[in-house]
Design an enzyme around this catalytic site. Structure first.
Site, PDB file in Angstrom:
ATOM      1  N   GLY A  65      -3.161  10.575  -3.977  1.00  0.00           N
ATOM      2  CA  GLY A  65      -3.341  11.122  -5.100  1.00  0.00           C
ATOM      3  C   GLY A  65      -4.878  11.020  -5.422  1.00  0.00           C
ATOM      4  O   GLY A  65      -5.741  11.064  -4.630  1.00  0.00           O
ATOM      5  N   ASP A 145       3.142   2.818  -2.852  1.00  0.00           N
ATOM      6  CA  ASP A 145       3.810   3.170  -4.323  1.00  0.00           C
ATOM      7  C   ASP A 145       4.404   4.506  -3.754  1.00  0.00           C
ATOM      8  O   ASP A 145       4.885   4.832  -3.013  1.00  0.00           O
ATOM      9  CB  ASP A 145       2.999   3.080  -5.229  1.00  0.00           C
ATOM     10  CG  ASP A 145       1.844   4.308  -5.235  1.00  0.00           C
ATOM     11  OD1 ASP A 145       1.382   4.716  -4.193  1.00  0.00           O
ATOM     12  OD2 ASP A 145       1.322   4.789  -6.345  1.00  0.00           O
TER      13      ASP A 145
END
Length: 351
Positions: A65, A145
């Protein structure tokens, strides 16, 4: 729309191609929104039978990300923009996990963090000799995550706990052996395979299974028994003690893994173990993502994340000063606070 992701249809196939090669196709918020919008549109379009997810060029499938955005958010806006990124990225992860049409992810390159989050919800996950699969978040004070709790906790043999704690990188054959990939295909066959999927979208499974021969040996298999033994506990101190006992018996593998863990954020390691233990008890992926959003919204603004990104990515000094500094100093109360529910109006919800 954004040029960082190329979206088009090809007959009965929707095609999403990540196109941010200088950043190894790391996901921005705009990329997440563009992908989500395309998937929503195709879900309603009876002419689209399946979706291909790949990258346009370069070494990455998707390296993660937008770490720089997250660090800037932690340092400058109290985590507001970082939480927004997590929230919407996790909505995309859940949308893909529950998508009714098959998605084929071609993990032909670096697949880490956020790249894992968009690859693993797909029904078909294709590894190649270029695949480098990892969840390296313990090294930057974040946590595994984007659904990592769900996938890693379900691998068996404590492989998920090992990958979450050490950030170990798997090659394509290892990704297949662990079950993280569903198929292994040499990269020089990918264009032909994609063309055949466009021609016969009802036969994806057969197309991916036909041409491949025997994948290379998975190196991790040789260490599977050691992983199952030394990473058996959900208590981080127990894992370290088990490795240290093996080191006294002269086990070089245990020494290497203990040295690796010595560089990781103790907070993140404890969070990851609880995250996987909790996720293993859940029956709904949305509940997992709500838990991970609670964690993410908090670890984002804890000291370890900004410090970990500084040491590993910004300054590249690889000398993070973790806070708390040791597993013993990382209290259960701290971990409880990271997992605690958010105010009702701040909790994560699916699209």
């Amino acid at each position: 729309m954004t040029d960082d992701v190329l979206i088009h249809t090809n007959g009965p196939i929707g095609h999403i191609s990540l196109n941010r090669p200088k950043a190894l196709h790391a996901l921005t918020l705009d990329m997440c929104h563009a992908m989500s919008a395309a998937l929503s549109e195709w879900a309603k379009d009876d002419a689209i039978e399946a979706v291909i997810l790949d990258h346009h060029e370069g070494r990455g499938f998707c390296a993660g990300g937008d770490i720089n955005l997250l660090r800037e958010s932690a340092l400058n806006d109290g985590g507001v923009s970082g939480r927004k990124f997590f929230h919407d990225e996790y909505q995309l992860n859940h949308q893909m996990f529950t998508y009714e049409k098959p998605i084929v992810a071609f993990m032909d390159g670096i697949t880490m963090g956020g790249g894992v989050g968009i690859a693993l919800p797909c029904k078909f996950r294709v590894a190649t000799e270029n695949t480098r699969f990892a969840m390296p978040e313990t090294g930057i004070g974040l946590f595994p995550d984007v659904g990592g709790g769900w996938y890693l906790s379900r691998l068996g043999g404590r492989l998920g706990q090992f990958l979450a704690l050490t950030g170990a990188r798997l090659d394509g054959a290892e990704t297949l052996w662990t079950g993280l990939a569903t198929h292994y295909v040499p990269s020089d066959m990918l264009e032909d395979i994609k063309a055949r999927i466009v021609e016969r979208p009802g036969r994806i499974s057969g197309i991916l299974s036909e041409p491949v021969g025997t994948p290379p040996e998975a190196r991790i298999e040789k260490n599977a028994l050691k992983i199952a033994k030394h990473f058996a506990s959900d208590t981080y101190e127990d894992i370290l003690a088990s490795l240290e006992a093996a080191i006294e018996d002269g086990d070089d593998w245990a020494q290497k893994e203990r040295d690796t863990l010595g560089t990781k954020s103790p907070q993140t390691c404890k969070v990851a173990l609880r995250q996987l233990a909790t996720s293993a008890t859940l029956t709904d992926f949305a509940d997992n993502m709500a838990m991970e959003y609670r964690i993410g919204s908090r670890v984002l603004v804890r000291p370890d994340f900004a410090e970990g990104v500084r040491a590993v990515i910004v300054d590249k000094t690889h000398d993070p000063k973790w806070d708390p500094a040791t597993p013993e100093d990382t209290s259960e109360e701290l971990i409880d606070s990271i997992f605690a529910p958010l105010p009702a109006d701040e909790e994560w919800k699916p699209l």
